[in-house]
Structure formats: C-alpha cells, structure tokens
Design an enzyme around this catalytic site. Structure first.
Site, PDB file in Angstrom:
ATOM      1  N   GLY A   1       0.826  -1.207   0.000  1.00  0.00           N
ATOM      2  CA  GLY A   1       0.000   0.000   0.000  1.00  0.00           C
ATOM      3  C   GLY A   1       0.858   1.252   0.000  1.00  0.00           C
ATOM      4  O   GLY A   1       2.016   1.220  -0.429  1.00  0.00           O
TER       5      GLY A   1
ATOM      6  N   ASP B   1       3.487   6.753  -7.720  1.00  0.00           N
ATOM      7  CA  ASP B   1       3.551   6.519  -9.164  1.00  0.00           C
ATOM      8  C   ASP B   1       4.397   5.306  -9.541  1.00  0.00           C
ATOM      9  O   ASP B   1       4.183   4.711 -10.592  1.00  0.00           O
ATOM     10  CB  ASP B   1       4.092   7.762  -9.881  1.00  0.00           C
ATOM     11  CG  ASP B   1       2.981   8.786 -10.075  1.00  0.00           C
ATOM     12  OD1 ASP B   1       1.811   8.474  -9.767  1.00  0.00           O
ATOM     13  OD2 ASP B   1       3.300   9.915 -10.509  1.00  0.00           O
ATOM     14  N   GLY B   2       5.363   4.968  -8.689  1.00  0.00           N
ATOM     15  CA  GLY B   2       6.171   3.769  -8.956  1.00  0.00           C
ATOM     16  C   GLY B   2       5.282   2.529  -8.958  1.00  0.00           C
ATOM     17  O   GLY B   2       5.333   1.704  -9.879  1.00  0.00           O
ATOM     18  N   HIS B   3       4.439   2.402  -7.915  1.00  0.00           N
ATOM     19  CA  HIS B   3       3.515   1.259  -7.870  1.00  0.00           C
ATOM     20  C   HIS B   3       2.565   1.294  -9.072  1.00  0.00           C
ATOM     21  O   HIS B   3       2.248   0.269  -9.666  1.00  0.00           O
ATOM     22  CB  HIS B   3       2.646   1.305  -6.603  1.00  0.00           C
ATOM     23  CG  HIS B   3       3.397   1.153  -5.326  1.00  0.00           C
ATOM     24  ND1 HIS B   3       3.552   2.171  -4.427  1.00  0.00           N
ATOM     25  CD2 HIS B   3       4.029   0.076  -4.784  1.00  0.00           C
ATOM     26  CE1 HIS B   3       4.238   1.746  -3.382  1.00  0.00           C
ATOM     27  NE2 HIS B   3       4.550   0.484  -3.577  1.00  0.00           N
TER      28      HIS B   3
ATOM     29  N   GLN C   1       8.561  -8.990   7.609  1.00  0.00           N
ATOM     30  CA  GLN C   1       9.779  -8.459   6.983  1.00  0.00           C
ATOM     31  C   GLN C   1      10.329  -7.229   7.694  1.00  0.00           C
ATOM     32  O   GLN C   1      11.263  -6.596   7.214  1.00  0.00           O
ATOM     33  CB  GLN C   1       9.560  -8.196   5.488  1.00  0.00           C
ATOM     34  CG  GLN C   1       8.595  -7.064   5.164  1.00  0.00           C
ATOM     35  CD  GLN C   1       8.233  -7.036   3.684  1.00  0.00           C
ATOM     36  OE1 GLN C   1       7.521  -7.897   3.189  1.00  0.00           O
ATOM     37  NE2 GLN C   1       8.732  -6.052   2.957  1.00  0.00           N
TER      38      GLN C   1
ATOM     39  N   ARG D   1       8.593   5.499   1.607  1.00  0.00           N
ATOM     40  CA  ARG D   1       9.285   6.063   2.775  1.00  0.00           C
ATOM     41  C   ARG D   1       9.800   7.484   2.522  1.00  0.00           C
ATOM     42  O   ARG D   1      10.299   8.111   3.454  1.00  0.00           O
ATOM     43  CB  ARG D   1      10.427   5.144   3.205  1.00  0.00           C
ATOM     44  CG  ARG D   1       9.926   3.839   3.829  1.00  0.00           C
ATOM     45  CD  ARG D   1      11.052   3.020   4.425  1.00  0.00           C
ATOM     46  NE  ARG D   1      10.568   1.924   5.239  1.00  0.00           N
ATOM     47  CZ  ARG D   1      10.573   0.643   4.864  1.00  0.00           C
ATOM     48  NH1 ARG D   1      11.015   0.302   3.683  1.00  0.00           N
ATOM     49  NH2 ARG D   1      10.125  -0.292   5.687  1.00  0.00           N
TER      50      ARG D   1
HETATM   51  O1  PAF Z   1       8.279  -4.391  -2.067  1.00  0.00           O
HETATM   52  C1  PAF Z   1       7.338  -4.485  -1.255  1.00  0.00           C
HETATM   53  O2  PAF Z   1       6.475  -3.615  -1.171  1.00  0.00           O
HETATM   54  C2  PAF Z   1       7.261  -5.696  -0.330  1.00  0.00           C
HETATM   55  O3  PAF Z   1       8.525  -6.129   0.049  1.00  0.00           O
HETATM   56  C3  PAF Z   1       6.432  -6.852  -0.936  1.00  0.00           C
HETATM   57  C4  PAF Z   1       7.087  -7.405  -2.193  1.00  0.00           C
HETATM   58  C5  PAF Z   1       5.034  -6.382  -1.251  1.00  0.00           C
HETATM   59  C6  PAF Z   1       6.335  -8.010   0.077  1.00  0.00           C
HETATM   60  O4  PAF Z   1       5.730  -7.600   1.253  1.00  0.00           O
END
Ligand code: PAF
Length: 283
Positions: A35, A39-41, A65, A192
């Site tokens: 989430g 723009d990268g996503h 993670q 971030r």
């Molecule tokens: O790159 C990310 O946003 C995360 O590491 C991912 C691949 C969604 C795994 O939680």
C-alpha cells in the site's frame, strides 16, 4: 467515475474471484504491494494491465519483513487513496488480508532464501528481511496463482531474490521487473520518502546523481575501486551515512573485480536522518 475494484479479505473470497477469471480463460497478473501507493507502484499496475487480462493488487503490510526496531507500526497506510488510484487504473481485484488471515494462530513456516539473498547487501543490514519477503511472496503466489507477478527494479535485490525463489520452488509464473520511477530531480519514488524533512528531501537526489556519475566513470575506464570510493566520498559529503555502495553482477549479485565480469549493477543504501534510502542503476 472509475469502477472500484472488488476487495477480497479472506482466502475463500480471493479464490472465488480468481476462479471466475480462470473459468473465462483469461490471464491474471499480480502486483504485490504494502500500500501507500505512489507513481512507482502505479507503473507496475500499468505494466500488469498490458501483460494480462485481469490485474490483482495485494495490499498487505507484512510484519514478517520488519525487525522490531523498524517502522512497521508507523509505515504509511493510505487505504482510501490507494483504492481510488487502483480504480482509476481499472484494477479488478484488491487482495487485502489481515495479519490473522495471512499468519493464522499457529503459523510456523518461514522460508530461508540463499543465493542473491545472502550476498552482503540488504541482507547484511536487514538480516530478517528476505526471509519475511519470500515467506509472504510465496504465499501470495500460491494464494493468487497468477500467470505473471510484477515487481519494481527499485528493490533490485528483492527482485532477484523473488525471481530465484519462484524458480527454486517451481512456481508456474513469470516474475517481471519494471524500471524505477523517479521524481523530476531523480529521487527514486518510495513510500518512505514521506519521512524526509525538506532539507533532507533536497539532498536525497544526490544518491541517483552519484550513481550515474559513477557509472559514467566506470564506462570510461576508471578502475572499479577508484570509482566506488569517489562515489562513497560524494555521498558522505552530502550528509548520508552509508550502508553500502557496491558494484555487483546484475543477476547473481556476486562481487565483481571489473566491468568485464558484467552485466554490472551499481547498488546503494544510505541513511539520511532517520530515513534509509536505496537505489540502483545498470552500468
Ligand atoms: O516491495 C514491497 O512492497 C514488499 O517487500 C512486498 C514485495 C510487497 C512483500 O511484502
């Protein structure tokens, strides 16, 4: 108004939607995210749209993670804006499990990736990270069973680790990497970046600028160690605390002694105040 994507919050609802796509014989792409979409996503979603008939975006801030000292609890969460952006791109389905759905009571399996996950880059500074990423990404791959999965090259080591994992586990899908999207001044887009103060934000593009200079120096024949120590000095002078600035083999991420051992990728991780930034480019 753009149609809002369906939202699945449990495995049964997810499988039901994906089974509907499969019944129609259409291809499915997955874009895994945490989430806080930028723009990268969205470029990953656009690429997914071009490559498959149905697009599933997962939104899950994966506790596995993050180390206890990291920003899991404060990681930006922007659900309404995310859904609006995904609706505008015609995303079909958002997979948004809770932590209890992803890791139910008694969950006890964790992947331990090797190869590109153990090369002394991100893994040296975030030893818990790739175990958590591969555990959740393998689950996402099994849950959604997509034909392709789209990741950003911004997290270059992650892309190599996930590609290796899918191959090692014989998962029948193709992992696709999409080039980093940058702000006008070159800063790689990242969820971030919102942590940067205005002066830090002004300094942050130094990373990309320095990587580009370093790549140019290498291409024009400067010895590897000289080019890298020049880059390290520039980044430190700008006020960063460096975790690493390295030239590695672009696929294995193994250390290299010269460009002849290429293809070569330059990778950097450095901290500016409380924000840790990463970036990379091809040489
Ligand atoms: O790159 C990310 O946003 C995360 O590491 C991912 C691949 C969604 C795994 O939680």
């Amino acid at each position: 108004m753009a149609r809002r994507p369906s939202v699945a919050r449990n495995i049964a609802a997810l499988r039901n939607s994906v089974a509907g796509y499969r019944k129609k014989g259409v291809t499915v792409a997955l874009v895994p995210t945490m989430g806080a979409l930028h723009d990268g996503h969205l470029s990953l979603v656009r690429a997914a749209r071009k490559k498959a008939k149905r697009v599933v975006v997962s939104i899950f801030v994966n506790p596995a993670q993050f180390a206890p000292t990291e920003d899991f609890s404060t990681y930006p969460r922007t659900w309404s804006a995310d859904i609006a952006a995904l609706a505008a791109l015609g995303v079909d389905l958002v997979w948004a499990p809770s932590a209890a759905v992803m890791y139910p009571e008694g969950f006890s399996t964790r992947l331990e990736p090797g190869g590109p996950a153990k090369v002394g880059l991100e893994d040296r500074f975030r030893p818990h990270f790739f175990g958590g990423v591969t555990t959740v990404v393998s689950k996402l791959f099994i849950q959604v069973a997509p034909d392709i999965a789209v990741f950003g090259q911004k997290d270059y080591q992650q892309l190599m680790v996930v590609t290796r994992m899918a191959r090692d586990l014989d998962l029948p899908l193709k992992v696709v990497g999409i080039p980093t999207v940058r702000e006008k001044d070159g800063l790689a887009m990242s969820s971030r970046n919102v942590y940067l103060s205005p002066p830090e934000r002004a300094t942050a593009p130094t990373l990309y600028r320095t990587l580009k200079e370093c790549a140019t120096n290498l291409r024009s024949g400067q010895p590897l160690e000289r080019a890298l120590s020049g880059a390290r000095a520039t980044i430190e002078q700008a006020g960063f605390a460096i975790d690493y600035v390295e030239a590695r083999h672009a696929q294995s991420l193994a250390p290299i002694a010269s460009l002849d051992e290429g293809p070569v990728r330059l990778l950097v991780a450095a901290r500016l105040g409380r924000t840790r930034l990463i970036d990379n480019i091809a040489v």
